[in-house]
Design a protein around this motif. Structure first.
Motif, short mmCIF file in Angstrom:
data_model
loop_
_atom_site.label_atom_id
_atom_site.label_comp_id
_atom_site.label_asym_id
_atom_site.label_seq_id
_atom_site.Cartn_x
_atom_site.Cartn_y
_atom_site.Cartn_z
N HIS A 1 0.83 -1.20 0.00
CA HIS A 1 0.00 0.00 0.00
C HIS A 1 0.87 1.26 0.00
CE1 HIS A 1 -2.85 2.96 1.73
NE2 HIS A 1 -3.67 2.34 0.92
N ARG B 1 2.62 2.55 -3.25
CA ARG B 1 1.86 3.03 -4.41
C ARG B 1 2.05 4.51 -4.68
NH1 ARG B 1 -2.21 -0.26 -6.37
NH2 ARG B 1 -2.19 -2.26 -5.32
N THR B 2 2.02 5.32 -3.63
CA THR B 2 2.13 6.76 -3.86
C THR B 2 3.48 7.13 -4.48
OG1 THR B 2 0.53 7.18 -2.14
CG2 THR B 2 1.94 9.01 -2.76
N LEU C 1 5.35 5.34 -6.26
CA LEU C 1 5.35 4.82 -7.63
C LEU C 1 4.53 5.71 -8.55
CD1 LEU C 1 5.09 0.96 -7.13
CD2 LEU C 1 6.92 2.21 -8.26
N GLU D 1 1.39 -4.84 -7.19
CA GLU D 1 0.04 -5.32 -7.46
C GLU D 1 -0.12 -6.77 -7.02
OE1 GLU D 1 -2.45 -3.71 -8.49
OE2 GLU D 1 -1.72 -1.90 -9.49
N PHE E 1 -0.10 -7.11 -3.33
CA PHE E 1 -1.37 -6.63 -2.80
C PHE E 1 -2.46 -7.67 -3.02
CE2 PHE E 1 -4.93 -3.83 -2.16
CZ PHE E 1 -4.46 -3.03 -1.14
N ALA E 2 -2.46 -8.27 -4.21
CA ALA E 2 -3.44 -9.32 -4.50
C ALA E 2 -3.28 -10.45 -3.49
CB ALA E 2 -3.26 -9.83 -5.92
N ASP F 1 -6.65 -2.50 -4.60
CA ASP F 1 -6.62 -3.12 -5.93
C ASP F 1 -8.00 -3.10 -6.57
OD1 ASP F 1 -7.84 -5.33 -4.74
OD2 ASP F 1 -6.90 -6.65 -6.21
N LYS G 1 -3.85 3.50 -8.05
CA LYS G 1 -2.46 3.96 -8.05
C LYS G 1 -1.54 2.76 -8.18
CE LYS G 1 -3.00 7.96 -5.02
NZ LYS G 1 -2.64 8.47 -3.69
N PRO G 2 -0.43 2.85 -8.85
CA PRO G 2 0.00 3.98 -9.67
C PRO G 2 -0.64 3.90 -11.05
CG PRO G 2 1.71 2.31 -9.54
CD PRO G 2 0.58 1.81 -8.74
#
Lengths: 467, 226
Positions: free
Chosen positions: A254, A257-258, A260, A299, A302-303, B82, B101-102
């Protein structure tokens, strides 16, 4: 029954110790009883010998030896009472010798002479050829200057018969007793260990997916209670560790993400503003590709953290797995054709399952993508969907490079990559199969893999059929 | 067109507003929920771009308040969750669209444009890029007057690139639009389709129309620098 099992060892010790105790007790009894019985018999013979020497032989000078012999025969009747009586004169001359007893236990004539150098009373266990031993007490006597030796004996046959009987009893009885003890001990040990089995069975049911469960604790105040408590504490520690690592993955993916987003956005605008010459744009493009790769890893992590948190049930629908597989295969055919790999799809009848359709599609995509990626040009990839034994089975079979046997157990681990593929396909992160496995188990299914290096691999997904 | 960006990460907010300003929108930035709510109440915005992870009033709460006051203003949600799982809750809370994001800036621009138009990009008519003609009604493609036979997916890809000639489309955008779903493994397919498309559209001609922007995506344009 395994030889090293605690049950077997305890039983063996138990039966062995019991056998030793019985044997020791038997030997003690045997020896003690034997000497006691023989002593008693010899005492009786000694009394008779003293009677004969004191009353008859002592007067032999006046009564004559023949009278003594007659009196002994008449008074003691040795043949009928199974007794051995021998009176020997000083020079080895036999004054009296009893006849063969009625029981035929021994032949008096065959009884060897007593050793010459004896004084007073002498007891012996005389072996007789071809017959049981004779227990003899010899007593010295004297009449008118002539020395006499009075020997009175009896057959040891009854005592020996008794001991033979006892031995037989012990010999037959011991194995039976030992066997009884062993089976009794075995049952007792099993009974005593049964709660341990139950604890083990319950502990076996606790996996990483239900770590919040605990073992029941019997309040017996014994080792079993402390075992259950100790196991529960261990499960708690495991649970904490798992939760921490899951939270870490979720938080990390999490938080990444920012930055990135900023990286990607700034780099993209640098390219699109056109302020840089072409070679610099190429380099920025290279950076963007790496940002994209980082994004992909984020991603996927996170998944995975979502799946760990059990959020797969949100979009639960009933659908045809065969249709999903063939559609997906159709979409990816061009990717395979590009590498001259033939993709065939064996899907016959509809195979209905309940699950998260879009995540299960990800399973098919990842498996097909891997199969195409790791199959050399000109190879083949086969997709099969069928219903068997109450399960929906999806197989992805390729003629690819395969997986070395030592790596097979770890292919579903996070960030695990086979060394060889790390160099050939540096763009992966080793998360695709981990996601596949997580999705399968979130959908109450499982995945297995078979592989032969340089021949190919088969990934098999099993899901419960829709009821 | 006036757009409000509610985003607590200053650098992201700056990036978004700079890009939107370059596209000639008027952009205001609010860095927390309270000021976002105050600004949304003060000015009539044509679009609100809202980050969900805000300090103070949370993004979802702000979204609900905005919806209670004004049902029509389009809201584009930026989320760090997600896509598949937050889709439902975002739309239930009243978002018109969302971006995870992103995101690629090109994608943000496309979504902003389509939200401001309140509807998909027009479906009919003919598109021309240099000597390439795409007839959306008959789905026929010609270049230099010669008919080009394309498979449905190739056509879909070309038509999508042609919606905004010169704009760069990311692989994710292409997959989501042309294949109507998004899977990591599927983005590789885009490269293959683009190559096939190039063979049919560009190979016979000296002027190339399909361009690769490394690290970003693909574009369709007469101008090779785009």
């Amino acid at each position: 029954m395994r030889l090293r099992s605690i049950r077997f060892r305890l039983t063996a010790w138990y039966a062995g110790l019991l056998t030793i105790v019985i044997l020791a007790l038997g030997a003690l009894l045997f020896l003690h009883l034997r000497s006691y019985l023989e002593d008693t018999l010899l005492d009786t013979q000694a009394r008779r010998a003293r009677q004969i020497s004191g009353t008859l032989v002592a007067n032999a000078a006046s009564t004559g030896e023949a009278y003594v012999a007659r009196q002994v025969a008449a008074l003691y009747d040795p043949e009928r009472s199974d007794r051995f009586i021998r009176i020997t004169g000083g020079d080895g001359r036999i004054v009296y010798l009893s006849g063969v007893p009625n029981s035929q236990a021994f032949d008096p004539a065959a009884v060897p002479a007593a050793p010459a150098s004896i004084n007073g009373e002498f007891r012996r266990r005389q072996k007789v050829a071809g017959a049981p031993a004779v227990l003899i007490t010899a007593v010295r006597a004297e009449a008118g200057g002539t020395p006499y030796l009075v020997e009175v004996g009896t057959s040891a046959a009854p005592v020996e018969a008794l001991f033979r009987h006892l031995l037989l009893l012990l010999g037959l009885g011991l194995p039976v007793v030992a066997l009884l003890a062993a089976s009794g001990g075995y049952l007792l040990i099993r009974w005593a260990l049964q709660p341990v089995d139950q604890i083990a069975g319950k502990a076996e049911q606790i996996t990483q997916h239900n770590l919040s469960e605990r073992l029941p604790v019997p309040s017996t105040g014994d080792e079993l209670e402390s075992l259950s408590v100790a196991l529960n504490r261990m499960i708690t520690r495991l649970d904490d560790a798992f939760l921490n690592s899951k939270r870490f993955v979720a938080d990390a993916s999490h938080e990444l993400r920012t930055p990135l987003t900023i990286l990607r956005g700034e780099l993209e605008s640098m390219i699109q503003e056109g302020a840089f010459p072409a070679p610099d744009r190429e380099r920025i493009g290279g950076l963007l590709e790496e940002v994209e790769r980082l994004t992909m890893i984020v991603e996927r992590l996170f998944a995975l953290s979502r799946l760990d948190a059990g959020e797969a049930q949100s979009e639960w629908v009933r659908f045809d797995l065969a249709e999903l597989a063939s559609t997906t295969a159709g979409q990816m055919t061009l990717l395979a054709e590009d590498r001259r790999i033939a993709v065939t799809c064996d899907t016959g009848t509809p195979v209905m399952v309940d699950g998260d359709r879009s995540r299960l599609k990800q399973v098919v995509v990842n498996l097909l993508d891997n199969a195409i990626k790791y199959t050399p040009e000109g190879g083949a990839v086969r997709l099969r969907v069928l219903a068997a034994q109450g399960l929906a089975v999806l197989e992805v079979i390729d003629t690819g490079v395969g997986i070395p046997p030592e790596d097979l157990p770890r292919v579903f681990n996070r960030f695990f990559r086979v060394n060889q593929t790390r160099s050939q396909h540096p763009e992966g992160a080793g998360l695709g199969l981990a996601i596949v496995e997580s999705i399968c188990s979130a959908n109450h299914g499982e995945i297995e893999v078979e592989s032969v290096p340089n021949k190919g691999s088969c990934f098999r997904v099993k899901l419960p059929l829709a009821a | 067109m006036r757009i409000l960006v509610v985003e607590d990460e200053r650098k992201v907010a700056e990036l978004v507003s700079r890009g939107l300003k370059a596209a000639r929108y008027a952009v205001d930035v609010a860095v927390d929920g309270e000021s976002g709510w105050a600004m949304a109440n003060t000015y009539p915005y044509d679009l609100i771009i809202l980050d969900l992870g805000l300090p103070g009033i949370s993004g979802l709460e702000l979204l609900r308040r905005i919806r209670r006051r004004d049902a029509r203003v389009p809201v584009l949600v930026l989320t760090a969750k997600d896509a598949t799982t937050s889709k439902v809750e975002n739309f239930e809370a009243g978002a018109d669209d969302y971006l995870t994001k992103p995101f690629a800036f090109a994608e943000l621009q496309v979504r902003v444009k389509s939200l401001l138009r309140r509807g998909p990009v027009s479906q009919g008519g003919e598109v021309r890029v240099a000597d390439l003609e795409i007839d959306r009604l008959t789905q026929q493609v010609r270049r230099g007057g010669r008919r080009i036979e394309l498979t449905p997916k190739e056509y879909g890809l070309l038509e999508y690139l042609a919606t905004q000639p010169g704009r760069v489309f990311s692989r994710t955008m292409i997959v989501e639009h042309v294949w109507d779903e998004s899977f990591e493994g599927l983005t590789n397919i885009v490269d293959v389709y683009v190559r096939h498309l190039r063979e049919k559209v560009d190979a016979p001609h000296p002027v190339k129309l399909i361009h690769t922007v490394r690290g970003v995506g693909y574009s369709l344009s007469e101008d090779s620098a785009a």
